[in-house]
Design an enzyme around this catalytic site. Structure first.
Site, PDB file in Angstrom:
ATOM      1  N   ARG A  94      11.159  43.701  24.507  1.00  0.00           N
ATOM      2  CA  ARG A  94      12.352  43.957  25.058  1.00  0.00           C
ATOM      3  C   ARG A  94      12.133  43.883  26.698  1.00  0.00           C
ATOM      4  O   ARG A  94      13.107  43.672  27.446  1.00  0.00           O
ATOM      5  CB  ARG A  94      12.603  45.502  24.886  1.00  0.00           C
ATOM      6  N   LYS A 118      -0.757  47.744   9.044  1.00  0.00           N
ATOM      7  CA  LYS A 118      -0.349  49.089   8.604  1.00  0.00           C
ATOM      8  C   LYS A 118       0.351  49.824   9.457  1.00  0.00           C
ATOM      9  O   LYS A 118       0.386  49.708  10.832  1.00  0.00           O
ATOM     10  CB  LYS A 118      -1.689  49.441   8.148  1.00  0.00           C
ATOM     11  N   HIS A 140      -7.901  46.412   8.964  1.00  0.00           N
ATOM     12  CA  HIS A 140      -8.891  45.735   9.810  1.00  0.00           C
ATOM     13  C   HIS A 140     -10.236  45.931   9.498  1.00  0.00           C
ATOM     14  O   HIS A 140     -11.087  45.469   9.767  1.00  0.00           O
ATOM     15  CB  HIS A 140      -8.460  46.066  11.246  1.00  0.00           C
ATOM     16  N   GLU A 144     -13.927  60.292  13.366  1.00  0.00           N
ATOM     17  CA  GLU A 144     -13.618  59.641  14.629  1.00  0.00           C
ATOM     18  C   GLU A 144     -14.036  61.154  15.699  1.00  0.00           C
ATOM     19  O   GLU A 144     -13.583  62.162  15.210  1.00  0.00           O
ATOM     20  CB  GLU A 144     -12.237  59.550  14.800  1.00  0.00           C
ATOM     21  N   ASP A 183      -2.660  57.561   7.097  1.00  0.00           N
ATOM     22  CA  ASP A 183      -3.298  56.673   8.124  1.00  0.00           C
ATOM     23  C   ASP A 183      -4.887  55.930   7.874  1.00  0.00           C
ATOM     24  O   ASP A 183      -4.817  54.794   8.197  1.00  0.00           O
ATOM     25  CB  ASP A 183      -3.493  57.467   9.599  1.00  0.00           C
ATOM     26  N   HIS A 212      -7.759  52.082   4.673  1.00  0.00           N
ATOM     27  CA  HIS A 212      -9.312  51.745   4.960  1.00  0.00           C
ATOM     28  C   HIS A 212     -10.105  52.352   3.782  1.00  0.00           C
ATOM     29  O   HIS A 212     -11.017  51.777   3.410  1.00  0.00           O
ATOM     30  CB  HIS A 212      -9.937  52.242   6.436  1.00  0.00           C
TER      31      HIS A 212
HETATM   32  C1  BG6 Z   1      -6.561  52.679  12.544  1.00  0.00           C
HETATM   33  C2  BG6 Z   1      -6.174  54.258  12.638  1.00  0.00           C
HETATM   34  O1  BG6 Z   1      -6.554  52.121  11.399  1.00  0.00           O
HETATM   35  O2  BG6 Z   1      -7.980  52.659  12.497  1.00  0.00           O
HETATM   36  C3  BG6 Z   1      -6.357  54.841  13.748  1.00  0.00           C
HETATM   37  O3  BG6 Z   1      -4.605  53.892  12.654  1.00  0.00           O
HETATM   38  C4  BG6 Z   1      -8.007  54.851  13.818  1.00  0.00           C
HETATM   39  O4  BG6 Z   1      -5.831  56.222  13.828  1.00  0.00           O
HETATM   40  C5  BG6 Z   1      -8.462  53.195  13.782  1.00  0.00           C
HETATM   41  O5  BG6 Z   1      -8.254  55.181  15.052  1.00  0.00           O
HETATM   42  C6  BG6 Z   1      -9.907  53.505  13.655  1.00  0.00           C
HETATM   43  O6  BG6 Z   1     -10.604  51.914  13.804  1.00  0.00           O
HETATM   44  P1  BG6 Z   1     -11.916  51.776  14.229  1.00  0.00           P
HETATM   45  O7  BG6 Z   1     -12.081  50.231  13.885  1.00  0.00           O
HETATM   46  O8  BG6 Z   1     -12.130  52.216  15.556  1.00  0.00           O
HETATM   47  O9  BG6 Z   1     -12.784  52.470  13.257  1.00  0.00           O
END
Ligand code: BG6
Length: 507
Positions: free
Chosen positions: A62, A169, A199, A237, A256, A261
């Site tokens: 935008r 996602k 990812h 995390e 999430d 994952h």
């Molecule tokens: C994402 C989540 O898919 O992965 C986040 O939405 C998370 O909440 C992130 O922090 C963590 O990714 P990585 O690669 O840093 O472990």
């Protein structure tokens, strides 16, 4: 050159895989993901010589930006977040193919401008009509963007060119919304044009699960219910939700992270050997695992959700989730989730898989621990083995990437005393090659049309099928348990394993 020269052998996988003429359009280009991951990944690929000379990057958003403003944004993001050093000549080449299209997702004129931008790039940059559309946008915006791509004939592949959709996602909120989304996507794109990002699958250590299991002889014979006691998969995390309140609240840790994952990590850990390493064969085996997952009957005892309260982390005081900016002070969103599931097949029947994830935990670590049963008989005195734990193979996904094998060894001395020791493989010590960042690998795969590392429709839907009953149960029963920031989650999670005679690892 002889025909055995690897430079001449197209089947040689060691060759750098370089994308052919192509471009990438990013929707949601002003977002965090785009600045921190996507733009830097594009630059790193270019810097490593893996993009074609005329590669083009189009931003759609935008903001009232001209091409130059967009290029400046990319420049700043690259300077701040790219992994490889900044090289002016690489940048100058990349910037030739940068364009910005201003508009909202429901703006037909903007999509027409996008179409003419692509035509112009085909002529100026030689992109050959090959474009991937990266939807780095909230799920609610997926359908409108996908429909616009159809309406403005941007999804059409003509004269041998390709068009692909890359979808971030979360893919839906539950099974129903994922199915709806899938039907919208598949009305416009064929299955082989759709790349759903998880990812974690782009991480080197995650791909190594398959190498460990299927390129070796010594692990697979014991990788089953006869030897394995249980499996623990942890994605912890130390960060809180940062500036992502709008995305996170109402979604929570299980949607999430577990839905995507962790269930993907579990599928790779539990699956049978695929017939080959191609996308269909891999998806077929992962799908069988996800389809075989069984939830325990009593979800109250086999799942735990938590929410971080204020506490101390890394010497600093951290606020609780409910005090974070933009969070509803009555929010019941989980920032921690732990679940126990079984993979109900011949290989795994009776072996619990414990999955847990959380924010503001003790430290950042992702690992898969395959924990083995104790030896069926011990010729040693009880006192000799008092300190002996269970054997384990731990795949250290991040940080400190590698694999640890834990087993018992005699403590040097005149008496027989056996204690745990570990044998380590560390990427940093064994390889000089550095691991590409997950998004680099995945963007390159999209441009190459290689879908091995992208979950399919069935996998996404089966994963929601596993999570939905848990979320429904949580909705009806109470609130998340509180845990102080900087700890390892709510005590209820420890009690859940204690009830099974087990305990969580403290990585
Ligand atoms: C994402 C989540 O898919 O992965 C986040 O939405 C998370 O909440 C992130 O922090 C963590 O990714 P990585 O690669 O840093 O472990």
């Amino acid at each position: 050159m002889s025909s055995s020269n690897p430079l001449r052998d197209p089947a040689d996988r060691r060759l750098p895989r370089i994308a052919g003429p192509s471009g990438l359009v990013i929707f949601g280009v002003t977002g965090d993901l785009s600045r921190k991951k996507l733009m830097p990944a594009v630059y790193d690929l270019a810097n490593r010589g893996l993009l074609p000379p005329g590669f083009s990057l189009v931003g759609f958003a935008r903001r009232e930006w001209a091409n130059e403003d967009f290029a400046q944004e990319v420049h700043d993001a690259v300077k701040e977040h790219a992994r490889t050093p900044f090289r002016e000549e690489v940048w100058q080449q990349l910037v030739q193919g940068m364009r910005f299209v201003q508009g909202t997702f429901d703006d037909d004129d903007a999509f027409e401008r996008l179409r003419s931008t692509i035509d112009e790039l085909d002529k100026a940059q030689g992109t050959g009509g090959n474009f991937a559309f990266y939807l780095s946008v909230p799920p609610s915006a997926f359908p409108v963007v996908i429909k616009q791509l159809k309406k403005h004939r941007l999804a059409e592949q003509s004269n041998g060119s390709w068009r692909r959709a890359v979808i971030e996602k979360p893919f839906g909120h539950d099974l129903k919304s994922a199915e709806e989304l899938n039907s919208v996507v598949h009305e416009v794109f064929a299955p082989d044009q759709v790349f759903r990002i998880d990812h974690y699958l782009g991480k080197e250590t995650v791909q190594n699960i398959l190498a460990l299991r299927f390129a070796n002889q010594m692990f697979e014979p014991i990788w089953n219910r006869s030897f394995v006691d249980h499996v623990q998969i942890t994605m912890a995390e130390d960060i809180g939700i940062g500036g992502r309140a709008g995305y996170y609240d109402g979604i929570g840790a299980a949607r999430d992270v577990i839905q995507n994952h962790l269930l993907q990590l579990m599928a790779l850990t539990a699956m049978e050997e695929p017939a080959s390493f191609d996308a269909d064969a891999l998806a077929a085996e992962k799908t069988k695992v996800l389809g075989a997952v069984k939830l325990p009957k009593d979800l109250g005892r086999s799942t735990v959700r938590g929410q971080y309260a204020e506490g101390w982390q890394g010497g600093e005081q951290a606020v609780g989730y409910l005090q974070e900016d933009g969070i509803d002070p009555k929010s019941k969103t989980d920032t921690y989730a732990a679940i126990k599931v079984e993979v109900d097949n011949r290989r795994w029947a009776g072996v619990p898989f414990y999955l847990r994830t959380g924010k503001r935990l003790g430290r950042r670590v992702t690992e898969i621990a395959v924990v083995f049963q104790r030896a069926p008989h011990s010729p040693f005195d009880h006192t000799a083995t008092e300190e002996l734990g269970q054997n384990a193979i731990v795949i250290r996904v991040q940080p400190d990437e590698g694999i640890t094998v834990r087993f018992g060894s005699k403590v040097p001395g005149t008496s027989m005393e056996i204690r745990d020791v570990s044998m380590d493989f560390a990427y940093g010590e064994s390889f000089t090659e550095s691991s590409p960042e997950a998004y680099e690998r995945l963007i390159l795969d999209v441009l190459l049309g290689d879908s091995n590392l992208f979950p399919r429709t069935e996998e996404v839907e089966l994963s929601w099928k596993i999570l939905d009953p848990i979320e429904e149960y949580w909705d009806k029963h109470g609130k998340p348990a509180q845990y102080p920031a900087g700890t390892w989650g709510p005590v209820e999670a420890d009690e859940m394993l204690e009830a099974d005679g087990r305990s969580w690892r403290r990585p």
